[in-house]
Design a protein around this motif. Structure first.
Motif, PDB file in Angstrom:
ATOM      1  N   GLN A  88       0.738  -1.200   0.053  1.00  0.00           N
ATOM      2  CA  GLN A  88      -0.040   0.083  -0.221  1.00  0.00           C
ATOM      3  C   GLN A  88       0.790   1.107   0.037  1.00  0.00           C
ATOM      4  O   GLN A  88       0.248   2.421  -0.343  1.00  0.00           O
ATOM      5  CB  GLN A  88      -1.189   0.001   1.225  1.00  0.00           C
ATOM      6  N   THR A  89       2.101   1.057   0.405  1.00  0.00           N
ATOM      7  CA  THR A  89       3.037   2.348   0.476  1.00  0.00           C
ATOM      8  C   THR A  89       3.964   2.538  -0.573  1.00  0.00           C
ATOM      9  O   THR A  89       4.674   3.263  -1.015  1.00  0.00           O
ATOM     10  CB  THR A  89       3.713   2.335   1.734  1.00  0.00           C
ATOM     11  N   ASP A  90       3.963   1.184  -1.530  1.00  0.00           N
ATOM     12  CA  ASP A  90       4.714   1.389  -2.735  1.00  0.00           C
ATOM     13  C   ASP A  90       4.351   2.294  -3.969  1.00  0.00           C
ATOM     14  O   ASP A  90       3.042   2.478  -4.293  1.00  0.00           O
ATOM     15  CB  ASP A  90       4.770  -0.024  -3.275  1.00  0.00           C
ATOM     16  N   LYS A  91       5.206   3.051  -4.357  1.00  0.00           N
ATOM     17  CA  LYS A  91       5.116   4.154  -5.256  1.00  0.00           C
ATOM     18  C   LYS A  91       4.268   3.652  -6.654  1.00  0.00           C
ATOM     19  O   LYS A  91       3.214   4.062  -6.922  1.00  0.00           O
ATOM     20  CB  LYS A  91       6.127   5.051  -5.562  1.00  0.00           C
ATOM     21  N   GLU A  92       4.890   2.698  -7.138  1.00  0.00           N
ATOM     22  CA  GLU A  92       4.498   1.983  -8.312  1.00  0.00           C
ATOM     23  C   GLU A  92       2.927   1.380  -8.113  1.00  0.00           C
ATOM     24  O   GLU A  92       2.078   1.420  -9.029  1.00  0.00           O
ATOM     25  CB  GLU A  92       5.282   0.930  -8.863  1.00  0.00           C
ATOM     26  N   TYR A  93       2.832   0.726  -6.862  1.00  0.00           N
ATOM     27  CA  TYR A  93       1.832   0.002  -6.583  1.00  0.00           C
ATOM     28  C   TYR A  93       0.228   1.210  -6.571  1.00  0.00           C
ATOM     29  O   TYR A  93      -0.573   0.978  -7.062  1.00  0.00           O
ATOM     30  CB  TYR A  93       1.534  -0.458  -5.389  1.00  0.00           C
ATOM     31  N   LYS A  94       0.805   2.492  -5.935  1.00  0.00           N
ATOM     32  CA  LYS A  94      -0.175   3.577  -5.971  1.00  0.00           C
ATOM     33  C   LYS A  94      -0.745   3.788  -7.521  1.00  0.00           C
ATOM     34  O   LYS A  94      -1.942   4.164  -7.511  1.00  0.00           O
ATOM     35  CB  LYS A  94       0.547   4.573  -5.014  1.00  0.00           C
TER      36      LYS A  94
END
Length: 124
Positions: A88-94
């Motif tokens: 949830q804190t991963d930039k790519e995931y966001k």
């Protein structure tokens, strides 16, 4: 970045990953590309978890199936210590999560319901 595919396509891919863990391992994708696809899968699953209760109602079996899909996808990520909360804190995931939310909004309601029902009926 990997070409965005339809919301339903991501759901189908997530289901395929659950049914065949070796799917990504046997492909010609680089580890980074495979990880991006896994993040896209999990993002589409998260969007389903967000929108489906409003479409099909709250359902414990649906929630269990969502968790199965998430855990199966996480198992194929190169970083085996990565968990859903960390993601949830991963930039790519966001970024891919925002894309999945946009795709879901652009998906006809009948298709959204079909996807939700598919997850509910999933026998993984």
């Amino acid at each position: 970045m990997i070409k965005t595919i339809s919301f339903r396509g991501l759901v189908i891919l997530a289901t395929a990953v659950l049914l065949s863990p070796a799917l990504l391992a046997n492909s010609a994708l680089s580890p980074a590309e495979a990880n991006t696809i896994i993040k896209e899968d999990i993002a589409s699953i998260q969007v389903m978890a967000e929108m489906c209760p409003a479409i099909i109602g709250k359902n414990a079996k649906f929630d269990q199936n969502i968790q199965k899909l998430i855990q199966a996808a996480l198992q194929d990520h190169a970083d085996k210590s990565l968990n859903y909360d960390q993601l949830q804190t991963d930039k790519e995931y966001k970024s891919v999560l925002n894309e999945a939310r946009t795709d879901a909004k652009d998906t006809p309601e009948s298709e959204q319901k079909s996807v939700c029902t598919d997850v509910l009926d999933f026998a993984g």
